[in-house]
Write a protein that holds these residues in place. Sequence first.
Motif, mmCIF file in Angstrom:
data_model
loop_
_atom_site.group_PDB
_atom_site.id
_atom_site.type_symbol
_atom_site.label_atom_id
_atom_site.label_comp_id
_atom_site.label_asym_id
_atom_site.label_seq_id
_atom_site.Cartn_x
_atom_site.Cartn_y
_atom_site.Cartn_z
ATOM 1 N N SER A 23 0.839 -1.188 0.000
ATOM 2 C CA SER A 23 0.000 0.000 0.000
ATOM 3 C C SER A 23 0.875 1.240 0.000
ATOM 4 O O SER A 23 1.988 1.230 0.532
ATOM 5 N N GLY A 99 -2.039 0.951 7.645
ATOM 6 C CA GLY A 99 -2.657 -0.314 8.008
ATOM 7 C C GLY A 99 -1.771 -1.523 7.873
ATOM 8 O O GLY A 99 -2.269 -2.659 7.916
ATOM 9 N N SER A 100 -0.450 -1.340 7.732
ATOM 10 C CA SER A 100 0.435 -2.494 7.542
ATOM 11 C C SER A 100 0.393 -3.428 8.756
ATOM 12 O O SER A 100 0.377 -4.651 8.608
ATOM 13 N N ARG A 103 -2.885 -5.384 8.809
ATOM 14 C CA ARG A 103 -2.905 -6.482 7.846
ATOM 15 C C ARG A 103 -2.041 -7.648 8.334
ATOM 16 O O ARG A 103 -2.345 -8.811 8.056
ATOM 17 N N ALA A 106 -4.217 -9.561 10.508
ATOM 18 C CA ALA A 106 -5.137 -10.408 9.743
ATOM 19 C C ALA A 106 -4.458 -11.705 9.332
ATOM 20 O O ALA A 106 -5.075 -12.780 9.369
ATOM 21 N N LEU A 107 -3.189 -11.629 8.939
ATOM 22 C CA LEU A 107 -2.456 -12.847 8.579
ATOM 23 C C LEU A 107 -2.278 -13.745 9.795
ATOM 24 O O LEU A 107 -2.471 -14.971 9.713
ATOM 25 N N ALA A 224 -10.505 -10.882 5.314
ATOM 26 C CA ALA A 224 -10.255 -10.347 3.973
ATOM 27 C C ALA A 224 -10.874 -8.959 3.821
ATOM 28 O O ALA A 224 -10.284 -8.062 3.200
ATOM 29 N N VAL A 227 -8.607 -6.476 5.475
ATOM 30 C CA VAL A 227 -7.442 -6.183 4.635
ATOM 31 C C VAL A 227 -7.810 -5.178 3.552
ATOM 32 O O VAL A 227 -7.092 -4.194 3.323
ATOM 33 N N SER A 230 -8.493 -1.702 5.109
ATOM 34 C CA SER A 230 -7.271 -1.044 5.580
ATOM 35 C C SER A 230 -6.443 -0.520 4.412
ATOM 36 O O SER A 230 -5.822 0.539 4.499
ATOM 37 N N ARG A 231 -6.439 -1.256 3.308
ATOM 38 C CA ARG A 231 -5.724 -0.791 2.133
ATOM 39 C C ARG A 231 -6.387 0.453 1.539
ATOM 40 O O ARG A 231 -5.711 1.395 1.101
ATOM 41 N N GLN A 234 -5.564 3.402 3.774
ATOM 42 C CA GLN A 234 -4.174 3.809 3.615
ATOM 43 C C GLN A 234 -3.967 4.521 2.280
ATOM 44 O O GLN A 234 -3.227 5.508 2.206
#
Length: 430
Positions: A23, A99-100, A103, A106-107, A224, A227, A230-231, A234
């Motif tokens: 992002s 948002g890195s 994310r 999320a992983l 998902a 993610v 958040s992208r 950002q």
Amino acid sequence: MTTAPPDSITEVPRPAPALLAPSPTSVPRPAAPEAPPVRRVPLVVGLLIAVALAGHVFASYGAKPGVLLLLGLGLGVALFHSRFGFTSAWRQFVAVGNGSGLRAHALLLGTTATLFALVIGTSTGLFGSAPEPSGGPLGVGLLLGSFVFAVGMQLGGACASGTLFAVGSGQTSIVLTLGGFIAGSTLAAWQFDLWKDLPAYEPVVFADHIGWFGSWAVTLLALAVIVVVSRAVQARRNPPPTGPVPSARTTAARVLRGSWPLAAGAVVLAVLGGGVLLVSGGAWGVTSAFSLWGAKLVSALGGHPETWTYWQKPTNAHALSGPVLTDKTSLTDIGIMIGAAVAAALGGTWALHRGTPWRTAVAAVVGGVLMGIGARLAGGCNIGAYLAGIASGSLHGWIWGATALLGTWAGLKLRPVFRLANPKPGDGVC
């Protein structure tokens, strides 16, 4: 027909970034500095403590506690080398839209949920354990506790897992946070009668209604969405990048000396957390040990925590009556601190930080106390409620996370009172 003059410049729309592309940030992320030389003395001391303690636990209490300690050591190494944070991730997202970290969560959550579905769905356990999901009640305690915990995170400078690995790496101010954390957890256990009957509904675990495959699929779909959102946030806010940490230059050296990519840290933490479930039958947690340590201290000073209602519950009474090194959460917590110390020494960054400003010290203690109280009210922290809850397909984990974002916003408003900085859009890094 009107045509543009030949010397005019027509703006060409930029294509949307691919889903898996990084992002955008306002400036490129700076290069990581070279990792300092290995701190040999702290490394040797850390390794000796790890070996001696592991040998003692295996010899005195058996294989199951010994394996849990080893898993804790691995968690500490992974947390430090990846600098995997919850406090900073939420602060960066709320303050400037980076948002890195979210994310990476999320992983971690998705990988852990996959492992939990396999382990719990097939009733697979080691050492005779019967793995169970972490479901929590839905009520006032959950909402109030997660909000208070998140405020405490932003004042104390670390979450539950972050407190442990920061203490292991020698950060003095976070030792104060840990002290406040233990005090707040002990206070909440002592005053259990004041909050134990707060209104609440029974836990909602998705697998009870749609099976483990359905629960897993719903969880991954929700992650998902996070993610994608958040992208989008950002891309709109175009925040500064996250700051780099000292790193070894070759891939092979980075395995031992750091720094690991957040994605690598997320996967390793998920595998180790799955190991805790497999060995003990319960999800990885952090904060229940702080209540136990506080109660043990009260008892050593002549108090009688065994008379408190909190410690009269059968499971809690069993933990209080036994050695600390037989308590699952204490074993992994102690392992995290030692593992982080070893990792920090290998990375060359282990140091005792001195000269903490008094406002930072006060914020650390206050933040720790708030986290201790909040974790008991909510039935868990960013690990025991947020991570374990969502990975188990429990609704309370999602509510904890959403409320913690609100608490993060409130915590950011309070940080300047203690002269603690918040990320700003014009910063070089956040």
